[in-house]
Design an enzyme around this catalytic site. Sequence first.
Site, PDB file in Angstrom:
ATOM      1  NE  ARG A 190      -4.309  -1.395   0.463  1.00 20.11           N
ATOM      2  CZ  ARG A 190      -5.307  -1.396   1.343  1.00 20.11           C
ATOM      3  NH1 ARG A 190      -5.394  -0.455   2.230  1.00 20.11           N
ATOM      4  NH2 ARG A 190      -6.213  -2.334   1.292  1.00 20.11           N
ATOM      5  NE  ARG A 217      -7.310   5.666   2.650  1.00 20.05           N
ATOM      6  CZ  ARG A 217      -8.202   4.893   3.258  1.00 20.05           C
ATOM      7  NH1 ARG A 217      -9.377   5.380   3.567  1.00 20.05           N
ATOM      8  NH2 ARG A 217      -7.913   3.651   3.564  1.00 20.05           N
ATOM      9  NE  ARG A 239      -9.885   7.944  -2.170  1.00 16.85           N
ATOM     10  CZ  ARG A 239     -10.973   8.410  -1.587  1.00 16.85           C
ATOM     11  NH1 ARG A 239     -11.092   9.703  -1.362  1.00 16.85           N
ATOM     12  NH2 ARG A 239     -11.940   7.594  -1.233  1.00 16.85           N
ATOM     13  CG  ASP A 258      -8.851  -2.736  -4.065  1.00 19.86           C
ATOM     14  OD1 ASP A 258      -8.277  -2.092  -3.183  1.00 19.86           O
ATOM     15  OD2 ASP A 258      -9.619  -3.692  -3.822  1.00 19.86           O
ATOM     16  CE1 TYR A 281     -13.058  -6.997   1.568  1.00 19.54           C
ATOM     17  CE2 TYR A 281     -11.496  -8.686   0.885  1.00 19.54           C
ATOM     18  CZ  TYR A 281     -11.796  -7.577   1.650  1.00 19.54           C
ATOM     19  OH  TYR A 281     -10.862  -7.063   2.499  1.00 19.54           O
TER      20      TYR A 281
HETATM   21  O1  CP3 Z   1       0.156  -1.403  -2.563  1.00 21.87           O
HETATM   22  C1  CP3 Z   1      -0.228  -0.497  -3.306  1.00 21.87           C
HETATM   23  O2  CP3 Z   1       0.132   0.692  -3.168  1.00 21.87           O
HETATM   24  C2  CP3 Z   1      -1.068  -0.848  -4.530  1.00 21.87           C
HETATM   25  C3  CP3 Z   1      -2.471  -0.640  -4.426  1.00 21.87           C
HETATM   26  C4  CP3 Z   1      -3.367  -1.562  -3.596  1.00 21.87           C
HETATM   27  C5  CP3 Z   1      -4.577  -1.100  -3.037  1.00 21.87           C
HETATM   28  N1  CP3 Z   1      -5.258  -2.163  -2.515  1.00 21.87           N
HETATM   29  C6  CP3 Z   1      -5.027   0.310  -3.084  1.00 21.87           C
HETATM   30  C7  CP3 Z   1      -6.103   0.744  -2.180  1.00 21.87           C
HETATM   31  C8  CP3 Z   1      -3.292  -2.937  -3.336  1.00 21.87           C
HETATM   32  C9  CP3 Z   1      -2.187  -3.924  -3.653  1.00 21.87           C
HETATM   33  C10 CP3 Z   1      -4.496  -3.298  -2.652  1.00 21.87           C
HETATM   34  C11 CP3 Z   1      -4.825  -4.690  -2.246  1.00 21.87           C
HETATM   35  C12 CP3 Z   1      -6.007  -4.949  -1.425  1.00 21.87           C
HETATM   36  N2  CP3 Z   1      -7.230  -4.343  -1.480  1.00 21.87           N
HETATM   37  C13 CP3 Z   1      -6.090  -5.997  -0.481  1.00 21.87           C
HETATM   38  C14 CP3 Z   1      -4.999  -6.985  -0.180  1.00 21.87           C
HETATM   39  C15 CP3 Z   1      -3.976  -6.412   0.722  1.00 21.87           C
HETATM   40  C16 CP3 Z   1      -4.428  -6.228   2.133  1.00 21.87           C
HETATM   41  O3  CP3 Z   1      -4.445  -5.046   2.546  1.00 21.87           O
HETATM   42  O4  CP3 Z   1      -4.734  -7.208   2.780  1.00 21.87           O
HETATM   43  C17 CP3 Z   1      -7.386  -5.959   0.077  1.00 21.87           C
HETATM   44  C18 CP3 Z   1      -7.928  -6.871   1.152  1.00 21.87           C
HETATM   45  C19 CP3 Z   1      -8.092  -4.916  -0.582  1.00 21.87           C
HETATM   46  C20 CP3 Z   1      -9.530  -4.536  -0.398  1.00 21.87           C
HETATM   47  C21 CP3 Z   1      -9.665  -3.135   0.017  1.00 21.87           C
HETATM   48  N3  CP3 Z   1      -9.432  -2.056  -0.798  1.00 21.87           N
HETATM   49  C22 CP3 Z   1     -10.050  -2.649   1.287  1.00 21.87           C
HETATM   50  C23 CP3 Z   1     -10.388  -3.519   2.487  1.00 21.87           C
HETATM   51  C24 CP3 Z   1     -10.039  -1.245   1.198  1.00 21.87           C
HETATM   52  C25 CP3 Z   1     -10.457  -0.253   2.229  1.00 21.87           C
HETATM   53  C26 CP3 Z   1      -9.451  -0.253   3.337  1.00 21.87           C
HETATM   54  C27 CP3 Z   1      -9.026   1.134   3.676  1.00 21.87           C
HETATM   55  O5  CP3 Z   1      -7.823   1.297   3.927  1.00 21.87           O
HETATM   56  O6  CP3 Z   1      -9.892   2.028   3.695  1.00 21.87           O
HETATM   57  C28 CP3 Z   1      -9.613  -0.900  -0.099  1.00 21.87           C
HETATM   58  C29 CP3 Z   1      -9.430   0.472  -0.617  1.00 21.87           C
HETATM   59  C30 CP3 Z   1      -8.057   0.839  -1.079  1.00 21.87           C
HETATM   60  N4  CP3 Z   1      -7.275   0.078  -1.890  1.00 21.87           N
HETATM   61  C31 CP3 Z   1      -7.383   2.078  -0.835  1.00 21.87           C
HETATM   62  C32 CP3 Z   1      -6.164   2.022  -1.533  1.00 21.87           C
HETATM   63  C33 CP3 Z   1      -5.121   3.095  -1.654  1.00 21.87           C
HETATM   64  C34 CP3 Z   1      -7.938   3.242  -0.038  1.00 21.87           C
HETATM   65  C35 CP3 Z   1      -9.033   3.815  -0.848  1.00 21.87           C
HETATM   66  C36 CP3 Z   1      -9.124   5.325  -0.810  1.00 21.87           C
HETATM   67  O7  CP3 Z   1      -8.265   6.021  -1.411  1.00 21.87           O
HETATM   68  O8  CP3 Z   1     -10.114   5.770  -0.231  1.00 21.87           O
END
Ligand code: CP3
Length: 350
Positions: free
Chosen positions: A25, A29, A38, A75, A152
């Site tokens: 990640r 944010r 964003r 994602d 999910y």
């Molecule tokens: O690593 C990186 O920088 C690449 C981008 C990336 C994102 N999600 C961006 C993201 C990657 C590799 C993921 C994987 C992901 N997404 C996983 C597996 C890794 C882990 O964390 O276990 C999972 C379970 C998800 C599902 C997901 N997407 C969730 C649960 C959420 C919300 C969680 C939160 O932090 O609010 C997301 C949203 C998400 N994916 C964001 C980002 C940058 C935040 C969204 C935003 O900008 O509002």
Amino acid sequence: MLKNDTFLRALMREPVEYTPVWMMRQAGRYLPEYCATRKNAGSFLQLCKNTDLATEVTLQPLERFPLDAAILFSDILTVPDAMGLGLYFAEGEGPKFERTVRTEADVAKLFVPDVGTELKYVTDAVSSIRKALDNRVPLIGFSGSPYTLACYMVQGGSSSDYREIKTMMYARPDLLHRILEVNTLTVIDYLNAQIEAGAQAVQIFDSWGGSLPFGKYQEFSLQYMARIVAGLKREHDGRKVPVIVFTKGGGQWLEDIAATGCDAIGLDWTTDLGEARRCVGDKVALQGNFDPIALFAPPAAIEAEVERILQSYGGGTGHVFNLGHGISQFTNPDHAAALVAAVHRLSGKV
Ligand code: CP3
């Protein structure tokens, strides 16, 4: 030719001059510049679907820190979205789906989407990011594991106890196996499309496999990841494409994970790297495993923790430094900078 291929060499356990580092990640944010982009995009999903903006945010952490790899900005939930489940992000509540997959009829309707059309925006982003990177560092592609995606799809969003999917597993294992079958075929197509578009390594995020009991993990998560590893193009453009399997909470199953044929195992912070290396270090590289919450401590404490992890691994190749899970949105970017600098300095980068 890649200017910095340290990350790829460490994954293949070839000699390296220092320990390469990236952060799960890393584009997110905690970076004010990410929040600004964003906001312009309108929503997280629009950001993922806009090639130029997805490229921009992928490169943002690399402009700040001398990271040794970039990771595609996207994602894992793009896959169930492409299956027609209707992904959306409710403000402050995380990801949600308009439709869930719970009944026999829901499962019967499930299909393998045409990755080339439904997920073209992802492979377009991969090509665009590769161009923008100009061979500075390798680009990582990724997917969720079949089980983590199913969490999910069945729950309809995030969950604290996985009640719906685990009930299905115990009550109707046949239905869950059918979902996992469709997910497996989709993920193979999806990751191969990313590799063809230019992803130089791929990671399978099995974020919730660690919530399964012993035996069920092997049957419902690992088995399908092994099929994915076997179905991937492992070489592209004359170079090996390493595969990383990250099961959060999977530290007690290292030998089983190594047996999937992956090149590297991602570890969360609960595992001792040195012990993991003694257990599977002759078969795979290891990636991890700094506790992301330790980034809230002052830089001196971060450096001490980096040193402990490097010493625990014990030098030589086969280690990619990373966090044990995604970086928190509340992290001070200067502390992330301290982590990256400490990994490089303490592992011998000149
Ligand atoms: O690593 C990186 O920088 C690449 C981008 C990336 C994102 N999600 C961006 C993201 C990657 C590799 C993921 C994987 C992901 N997404 C996983 C597996 C890794 C882990 O964390 O276990 C999972 C379970 C998800 C599902 C997901 N997407 C969730 C649960 C959420 C919300 C969680 C939160 O932090 O609010 C997301 C949203 C998400 N994916 C964001 C980002 C940058 C935040 C969204 C935003 O900008 O509002």
